[in-house]
Enzyme design. Sequence first.
Site, mmCIF file in Angstrom:
data_model
loop_
_atom_site.group_PDB
_atom_site.id
_atom_site.type_symbol
_atom_site.label_atom_id
_atom_site.label_comp_id
_atom_site.label_asym_id
_atom_site.label_seq_id
_atom_site.Cartn_x
_atom_site.Cartn_y
_atom_site.Cartn_z
ATOM 1 N N ASP A 218 1.268 123.121 -88.612
ATOM 2 C CA ASP A 218 2.699 122.847 -88.616
ATOM 3 C C ASP A 218 3.490 123.964 -87.939
ATOM 4 O O ASP A 218 3.145 125.148 -88.039
ATOM 5 C CB ASP A 218 3.168 122.706 -90.075
ATOM 6 C CG ASP A 218 4.638 122.391 -90.190
ATOM 7 O OD1 ASP A 218 5.056 121.333 -89.683
ATOM 8 O OD2 ASP A 218 5.392 123.205 -90.763
ATOM 9 N N GLU B 249 1.504 121.116 -83.855
ATOM 10 C CA GLU B 249 2.861 120.598 -83.741
ATOM 11 C C GLU B 249 3.656 121.677 -83.008
ATOM 12 O O GLU B 249 4.060 122.674 -83.604
ATOM 13 C CB GLU B 249 3.473 120.320 -85.107
ATOM 14 C CG GLU B 249 4.808 119.607 -84.997
ATOM 15 C CD GLU B 249 5.871 120.109 -85.954
ATOM 16 O OE1 GLU B 249 6.962 119.514 -85.975
ATOM 17 O OE2 GLU B 249 5.647 121.101 -86.654
#
Length: 623
Positions: A302, A355
């Site tokens: 993330d 990401e």
Amino acid sequence: MWGEHDAYLFREGTHTRLYERLGCHPDAKKGGARFAVWAPGARAVSVIGDWNGWRADADALKPRGDHTGVWEGRVRGAAPGQAYKFRIEDGAGYVGEKADPLGFAAELPPATGSRVAALDYDWGDAEWMRARGPKNALDAPMSVYEVHAGSWRRKDGAFLGYRALAHELAAYLKDTGFTHVELMPITEHPFYGSWGYQCTGYFAPTARYGTPQDFMYLVDHLHQAGIGVILDWVPSHFPADAHGLAFFDGTHLFEHADPRQGFHPEWNSSIFNYGRHEVRAFLLSSALFWLDKYHVDGLRVDAVASMLYLDYARKDGEWIPNRYGGKENLEAIAFLRMLNEAVYRDHPDCFTVAEESTAWPMVSRPTYLGGLGFGMKWNMGWMHDTLAYFKEDPVHRKYHHGRLTFSLIYAFNENFALPLSHDEVVYGKGSLIGKMPGDAWQQFANLRALYGYMWGHPGKKLLFMGGEFGQRREWTHEGELEWWVCQQAEHEGVRRWIADLNRVYRDEPALWQVDFSYEGFEWIDANDAEHSVIAFLRKPRGAGALVAVVSNLTPVPRENYVLGVPRGGQWRELLNSDAKAYGGAGWGNLGVVEAAPLAAHGRPHSLTLTLPPLSTLFLRSET
């Protein structure tokens, strides 16, 4: 036990199995447990827990003599299931009661302690583990269903446990045809509303849904159903809760002391000090832990952009440049490369996904070529441009045609996954179908056309739960999805469309075998902005069947639409988003079209097609 080699690797920042040495390890033969914790700033450390009445003077730990800052000791009264914390004093007035940074299990929130736990489990997924390499490879079909475990389904308003979720989710994924599931963070987190992105337990699955063994059962059952498991993992920041990692031993141990480096203004959380060797070892060990002990197939990392840039979400004067005066976080870059090298070295049949929302180069290229070493990267540019295009009224789309075709200019610069994730259906953004213009019929037709275009486009696929049946309500972590709408034909039609897209996607190598190279893609016509039609070919390795993907993105049906193709003979209509089974009007090509020897679009043959309104077609060459 902790040895000299462990100390060397820990100080060097290359220890990737700290969970075998630090934390709590119950002794099944002799009883009790061994405890070890990193707290170099402490002057006294003890274990407080259920067995000793949480008394600070009952079970003191001793520092090792190797200057690592590790405190350890054996505690006779500790037993599996009991709660505990480390009590840490720094000699200058600081006293902290901290959950175990390497604890295998946690108390059920809002309680904040760790629990004594072993990780024994009788796995039944040997067949999957033996054969998973090709299923997790870059040249494999990968259609990912993103799930928030607490709000996918509920029973009488309560969470499904990991074991109940295992059976319901596996059956649903098999029915809808997804190859992998991506779980939003299940690492323990104190605030449920953070969706797991404010994590304190980097080695503990959240107790909200069960025990470590229950989570192992979930992964095991999904594997036995032939479904890969990806975990969302958050090494970018952590919350400042008093029981967590922040100010752990009376010093800024895991985070930078200077808030210009150690505090994240956007998320009100702490940032790991990637330049500290022991912190890198902690994070590397967490990543490998889920692959080693829980058989996870992939990690989606993330907020990589926030790690790469020192000025991320900061104004001038709110950040400190690197040693060269730049804004790049050199320590984080080094850590990410170490992470990916460790994952692919120890688990070459697994993968990592970044990401990463900027134009940072070579995110998904090997470290030996200067890349960050991720296996794949989310294509945020494709997502933004595609949703912006589909929000336009069809009458205006011809002026925005480039938004749909621009992604192919850079589509092969990285190994891209196409994400329509949870981030696109929260914070007032509405649902995916709510973004579509027009009346209800046009909204559903647009959504089906969007999914068809997405499944045809190069790159792996990711869709957040609820999108597969056109949920109208914006996602909320409270409650469950709007499953009741599947009783309505138009919603069930979208779900059938997704299932058939996944089926054809898996069956046709042209759609996935060469996802990351121009060799697998060819425009037929990228320039018909006037009619808002795009058409392209997907190609497999060798001489296999080609698949033509054609989207008509206006509500006007196009009859006798001529499309150039490289091969003669029959082209079978594999999929048509306007079919009545999906809620469409039933325009189409009666299943098969014969390619005529008439040149078009620079090719020797052509198809004369009926393009349904707001639709995507898939046609396969039969010769």
